[in-house]
Design a protein around this motif. Structure first.
Motif, PDB file in Angstrom:
ATOM      1  N   LEU A  71       0.816  -1.215   0.000  1.00 56.80           N
ATOM      2  CA  LEU A  71       0.000   0.000   0.000  1.00 56.80           C
ATOM      3  C   LEU A  71       0.855   1.273   0.000  1.00 56.80           C
ATOM      4  CD1 LEU A  71      -2.962  -0.809   2.437  1.00 56.80           C
ATOM      5  CD2 LEU A  71      -3.073  -0.509  -0.046  1.00 56.80           C
ATOM      6  N   HIS A  72       2.130   1.155   0.346  1.00 56.14           N
ATOM      7  CA  HIS A  72       3.000   2.330   0.368  1.00 56.14           C
ATOM      8  C   HIS A  72       3.594   2.640  -1.006  1.00 56.14           C
ATOM      9  CE1 HIS A  72       2.612   1.418   4.647  1.00 56.14           C
ATOM     10  NE2 HIS A  72       2.941   2.668   4.864  1.00 56.14           N
ATOM     11  N   LEU A  73       3.449   1.707  -1.946  1.00 59.06           N
ATOM     12  CA  LEU A  73       3.755   1.939  -3.361  1.00 59.06           C
ATOM     13  C   LEU A  73       5.214   2.290  -3.668  1.00 59.06           C
ATOM     14  CD1 LEU A  73       0.578   3.998  -4.413  1.00 59.06           C
ATOM     15  CD2 LEU A  73       0.891   1.517  -4.383  1.00 59.06           C
ATOM     16  N   ASN A  74       6.140   1.864  -2.809  1.00 57.98           N
ATOM     17  CA  ASN A  74       7.549   2.047  -3.139  1.00 57.98           C
ATOM     18  C   ASN A  74       8.374   0.999  -2.401  1.00 57.98           C
ATOM     19  OD1 ASN A  74       8.888   3.383  -0.593  1.00 57.98           O
ATOM     20  ND2 ASN A  74       6.973   4.500  -0.901  1.00 57.98           N
ATOM     21  N   ILE A  75       9.536   0.662  -2.955  1.00 62.80           N
ATOM     22  CA  ILE A  75      10.364  -0.430  -2.428  1.00 62.80           C
ATOM     23  C   ILE A  75      10.907  -0.111  -1.044  1.00 62.80           C
ATOM     24  CG2 ILE A  75      12.489  -1.754  -2.783  1.00 62.80           C
ATOM     25  CD1 ILE A  75      12.055  -1.416  -5.799  1.00 62.80           C
ATOM     26  N   ASN A  76      11.368   1.132  -0.846  1.00 63.09           N
ATOM     27  CA  ASN A  76      11.961   1.517   0.436  1.00 63.09           C
ATOM     28  C   ASN A  76      10.978   1.292   1.592  1.00 63.09           C
ATOM     29  OD1 ASN A  76      12.288   4.519   2.194  1.00 63.09           O
ATOM     30  ND2 ASN A  76      13.780   2.877   2.390  1.00 63.09           N
ATOM     31  N   GLN A  77       9.806   1.867   1.487  1.00 60.00           N
ATOM     32  CA  GLN A  77       8.827   1.719   2.567  1.00 60.00           C
ATOM     33  C   GLN A  77       8.259   0.306   2.636  1.00 60.00           C
ATOM     34  OE1 GLN A  77       6.480   5.346   1.521  1.00 60.00           O
ATOM     35  NE2 GLN A  77       6.677   5.813   3.698  1.00 60.00           N
TER      36      GLN A  77
END
Length: 273
Positions: A168-174
């Motif tokens: 749901l955060h839509l990025n690899i880092n998060q």
């Protein structure tokens, strides 16, 4: 439930999640283009209200849209303080995941801090440290974990709902560190029997991260430096990153065993198995 019912329920839950993920992806692209000047607190309210709709509708259709069904149960005062302790001792685990992800991608929170804090600091804090923990815990732990554990073993339910949380955060880092946090949140809720524990932890994690980044940003500004540029320069330093991975990796191992002890203490105090 028998195997057929379990499979049917699992498919339905995946569909509900797919709707939520589509909403998140759609709004993440639509809102900045359609309403670029909309306050972050308004954006957060729209996003989380719309994300809550599918899970609440599904719960109503199943006939169990109650506070109890979503895990809202009272916890003891001692559990509250042990939850704060768990937030502290478990931190190296998600920090390690954060550092590992930065071997390939930048730190999203730091790189987007200026955009996130474009409005008043108070409004931004409410959006990220109040709205996000409450809504995301209702969706990911209160709804998905609690329903998945009826169809699959709890460990699988914890991991699946953590993956959902991360995506749901839509990025690899998060995704990397929220995956770790999601598993911890699921287990502390199981230990306490209440979603209040993960909401408390989620609030503390978000609030402390925002506070640390803001403090670092202010300190570097006074020195004539930019936080995002400094962070990216450090990330490009192979030696510094290797040291960080090893350092946080060692802390994460210690953190894992300490966190288990705290979770067991919560379990004992709440009288759960």
């Amino acid at each position: 439930m028998d195997k057929t019912e379990n499979k049917s329920e699992l498919i339905k839950l995946i569909i509900v999640y797919a709707v939520d993920l589509a909403i998140m992806i759609g709004l993440s692209y639509a809102l900045p283009n359609l309403a670029p000047n909309m306050p972050i607190i308004a954006k957060a309210a729209i996003i989380y209200i719309l994300l809550l709709v599918p899970v609440i509708v599904y719960a109503i259709k199943k006939g169990d849209c109650t506070a109890e069904a979503f895990g809202f149960r009272k916890i003891k005062v001692s559990t509250f303080f042990f939850t704060i302790l768990l937030s502290i001792v478990s931190a190296p685990m998600y920090m390690f995941a954060n550092v590992l992800s930065q071997l390939v991608v930048p730190n999203v929170l730091i790189q987007n801090m200026d955009n996130l804090m474009g409005d008043s600091m108070g409004a931004s804090f409410i959006a990220m440290a109040v709205f996000a923990p409450i809504a995301e815990e209702i969706i990911c732990r209160g709804f998905f974990t609690n329903r998945l554990k009826k169809t699959v073993p709890f460990s699988a339910a914890a991991v699946i709902s953590a993956v959902m949380f991360g995506l749901l955060h839509l990025n690899i880092n998060q995704f990397c560190y929220t995956l770790v946090l999601g598993i911890i949140f699921a287990y502390v809720n199981k230990a306490s029997g209440s979603i209040f524990t993960s909401i408390i932890m989620h609030f503390l994690v978000n609030a402390s991260n925002i506070g640390i980044v803001l403090l670092a940003q202010k300190t570097l500004q006074n020195m004539g430096m930019d936080l995002a540029e400094t962070a990216e320069t450090s990330r490009q330093n192979a030696g510094a990153m290797i040291f960080a991975v090893v350092f946080y990796g060692i802390l994460a191992v210690i953190s894992f065993f300490l966190s288990r002890k705290v979770i067991r203490a919560i379990t004992k105090r709440e009288g759960n198995e």
